[in-house]
Design a protein around this motif. Structure first.
Motif, PDB file in Angstrom:
ATOM      1  N   CYS A   1       0.836  -1.218   0.000  1.00 22.56           N
ATOM      2  CA  CYS A   1       0.000   0.000   0.000  1.00 22.56           C
ATOM      3  C   CYS A   1       0.863   1.258   0.000  1.00 22.56           C
ATOM      4  O   CYS A   1       0.558   2.226  -0.699  1.00 22.56           O
ATOM      5  CB  CYS A   1      -0.932   0.000   1.204  1.00 22.56           C
TER       6      CYS A   1
ATOM      7  N   LYS B   1       3.907   1.511  -1.196  1.00 23.37           N
ATOM      8  CA  LYS B   1       4.524   1.595  -2.523  1.00 23.37           C
ATOM      9  C   LYS B   1       3.532   2.167  -3.535  1.00 23.37           C
ATOM     10  O   LYS B   1       3.879   3.032  -4.345  1.00 23.37           O
ATOM     11  CB  LYS B   1       4.988   0.201  -2.944  1.00 23.37           C
ATOM     12  N   GLU B   2       2.281   1.695  -3.493  1.00 29.59           N
ATOM     13  CA  GLU B   2       1.253   2.208  -4.399  1.00 29.59           C
ATOM     14  C   GLU B   2       0.980   3.684  -4.137  1.00 29.59           C
ATOM     15  O   GLU B   2       0.790   4.468  -5.066  1.00 29.59           O
ATOM     16  CB  GLU B   2      -0.037   1.396  -4.266  1.00 29.59           C
TER      17      GLU B   2
ATOM     18  N   ASP C   1       1.276   7.219  -6.563  1.00 26.19           N
ATOM     19  CA  ASP C   1       0.066   7.993  -6.837  1.00 26.19           C
ATOM     20  C   ASP C   1       0.304   9.468  -6.520  1.00 26.19           C
ATOM     21  O   ASP C   1       0.592   9.831  -5.369  1.00 26.19           O
ATOM     22  CB  ASP C   1      -1.091   7.441  -5.992  1.00 26.19           C
TER      23      ASP C   1
ATOM     24  N   THR D   1      -5.148  -6.388  -2.361  1.00 23.91           N
ATOM     25  CA  THR D   1      -3.736  -6.501  -2.714  1.00 23.91           C
ATOM     26  C   THR D   1      -3.532  -7.523  -3.813  1.00 23.91           C
ATOM     27  O   THR D   1      -2.796  -7.276  -4.784  1.00 23.91           O
ATOM     28  CB  THR D   1      -2.898  -6.890  -1.476  1.00 23.91           C
TER      29      THR D   1
ATOM     30  N   GLN E   1      -4.635  -6.037  -7.107  1.00 28.02           N
ATOM     31  CA  GLN E   1      -3.694  -5.048  -7.613  1.00 28.02           C
ATOM     32  C   GLN E   1      -2.459  -5.725  -8.208  1.00 28.02           C
ATOM     33  O   GLN E   1      -1.935  -5.279  -9.233  1.00 28.02           O
ATOM     34  CB  GLN E   1      -3.269  -4.087  -6.493  1.00 28.02           C
TER      35      GLN E   1
ATOM     36  N   LYS F   1      -1.147  -5.433 -12.137  1.00 30.35           N
ATOM     37  CA  LYS F   1       0.209  -4.959 -12.434  1.00 30.35           C
ATOM     38  C   LYS F   1       0.950  -5.917 -13.365  1.00 30.35           C
ATOM     39  O   LYS F   1       1.907  -5.543 -13.993  1.00 30.35           O
ATOM     40  CB  LYS F   1       1.007  -4.797 -11.145  1.00 30.35           C
TER      41      LYS F   1
END
Length: 139
Positions: A6, A8-9, A13, A131, A134, A138
């Motif tokens: 989270c 890292k995401e 952003d 997660t 996501q 990716k």
């Protein structure tokens, strides 16, 4: 792993980097045996507050009514271990589920945004499932 993913995401952003993050931490189930991991928790918080290119706007700590130890020893020790910056961004919500929900709502945090363990609507597997989704996107 979920927390790091989270973070890292969020770093990727632009909106998160610009506006910052709000964490909601559930402190249920803590007892004296967790005191030995306070040093580790303090190091993690220092890393997050000072080393990542993210702004942590607030940390909302939520707990159910517990024994005297939690309120008189654990919470003050956490506060003592935090930097001034961390203390300024820390908000503690305690009490029965309805009291915690009401307290969080004063900060614009709705029941629909919270996990079931806090009286919210999100299923306990939500973070894990999100997660995994996501990671699939990716690839």
């Amino acid at each position: 792993k979920v927390l790091w993913f989270c973070m890292k995401e969020a770093m990727a952003d632009e909106s998160s980097r610009k506006n910052g993050l709000v964490w909601i931490v559930y402190l249920g189930g803590l007892n004296q045996t967790h005191a030995s991991s306070l040093e580790f928790a303090n190091r993690v918080m220092q890393l997050i507050f000072h080393c990542l290119p993210l702004r942590l706007c607030a940390v909302h700590e939520c707990f159910q009514p517990g024994g005297w130890w939690f309120q008189k020893v654990f919470l003050p020790v956490i506060k003592w271990a935090m930097t001034r910056d961390g203390r300024m961004r820390r908000v503690v919500h305690g009490g029965e589920t309805d009291e915690v929900l009401a307290s969080l709502s004063r900060f614009g945090i709705r029941k629909e945004q919270l996990p079931q363990v806090l009286g919210g609507a999100l299923h306990e597997d939500y973070a894990r499932e999100w997660t995994e989704e996501q990671l699939l996107v990716k690839k």
